[in-house]
Design a protein around this motif. Structure first.
Motif, PDB file in Angstrom:
ATOM      1  N   LYS A  63      62.793  57.703  34.144  1.00 53.71           N
ATOM      2  CA  LYS A  63      63.059  57.026  35.407  1.00 53.71           C
ATOM      3  C   LYS A  63      62.218  57.666  36.506  1.00 53.71           C
ATOM      4  O   LYS A  63      62.134  58.887  36.614  1.00 53.71           O
ATOM      5  CB  LYS A  63      64.545  57.132  35.760  1.00 53.71           C
ATOM      6  N   LEU A  64      61.555  56.803  37.301  1.00 55.16           N
ATOM      7  CA  LEU A  64      60.759  57.252  38.432  1.00 55.16           C
ATOM      8  C   LEU A  64      61.299  56.619  39.703  1.00 55.16           C
ATOM      9  O   LEU A  64      61.837  55.518  39.674  1.00 55.16           O
ATOM     10  CB  LEU A  64      59.290  56.832  38.274  1.00 55.16           C
ATOM     11  N   SER A  65      61.086  57.287  40.788  1.00 58.95           N
ATOM     12  CA  SER A  65      61.422  56.729  42.084  1.00 58.95           C
ATOM     13  C   SER A  65      60.122  56.583  42.857  1.00 58.95           C
ATOM     14  O   SER A  65      59.360  57.539  43.005  1.00 58.95           O
ATOM     15  CB  SER A  65      62.369  57.673  42.831  1.00 58.95           C
ATOM     16  N   ILE A  66      59.827  55.358  43.320  1.00 57.24           N
ATOM     17  CA  ILE A  66      58.586  55.120  44.038  1.00 57.24           C
ATOM     18  C   ILE A  66      58.879  54.397  45.344  1.00 57.24           C
ATOM     19  O   ILE A  66      59.911  53.748  45.496  1.00 57.24           O
ATOM     20  CB  ILE A  66      57.584  54.298  43.203  1.00 57.24           C
ATOM     21  N   SER A  67      57.954  54.513  46.265  1.00 54.44           N
ATOM     22  CA  SER A  67      58.035  53.789  47.531  1.00 54.44           C
ATOM     23  C   SER A  67      56.893  52.796  47.577  1.00 54.44           C
ATOM     24  O   SER A  67      55.745  53.140  47.264  1.00 54.44           O
ATOM     25  CB  SER A  67      57.918  54.751  48.715  1.00 54.44           C
ATOM     26  N   THR A  71      62.461  44.207  37.809  1.00 59.64           N
ATOM     27  CA  THR A  71      61.389  44.859  38.563  1.00 59.64           C
ATOM     28  C   THR A  71      60.668  45.884  37.684  1.00 59.64           C
ATOM     29  O   THR A  71      59.459  46.063  37.802  1.00 59.64           O
ATOM     30  CB  THR A  71      61.931  45.536  39.833  1.00 59.64           C
ATOM     31  N   SER A  72      61.397  46.521  36.808  1.00 60.21           N
ATOM     32  CA  SER A  72      60.770  47.484  35.898  1.00 60.21           C
ATOM     33  C   SER A  72      59.741  46.801  35.008  1.00 60.21           C
ATOM     34  O   SER A  72      58.664  47.350  34.745  1.00 60.21           O
ATOM     35  CB  SER A  72      61.826  48.177  35.027  1.00 60.21           C
TER      36      SER A  72
END
Length: 86
Positions: free
Chosen positions: A4-8, A29-30
């Motif tokens: 799992k990644l968190s991106i802006s 969205t993934s």
């Protein structure tokens, strides 16, 4: 295994992603982001292949045993070549 990644992202990109999911083109969205990363990886691979081909051509040019010519010499040879064909 997935990580799992968190991106802006800019709101325009988020809206584009959500609209594709809402339209049913992607399940999540993934999935959109995985597709985008696949395209990016393919483009990176193609870029590296182009760079390798260019490097190979440059090396072949540098290794060419024919004599080096100045710009003036090239111009003279081209003029002579075309003069013979007139």
């Amino acid at each position: 295994m997935n990580e799992k990644l968190s991106i802006s992202l800019p709101s325009e990109m988020v809206a584009a992603i959500k609209s594709r999911v809402d339209a049913g083109a992607y399940a999540s969205t993934s999935e959109v982001l995985r597709a985008a990363v696949r395209v990016w990886l393919r483009e990176e691979e193609e870029y590296q292949e182009r760079i390798a081909a260019i490097r190979q051509k440059v090396k072949a040019s540098l290794d060419d045993p024919r004599p080096n010519l100045t710009g003036h010499e090239v111009k003279q040879r081209l003029e002579a070549f075309f003069d013979k064909r007139r």
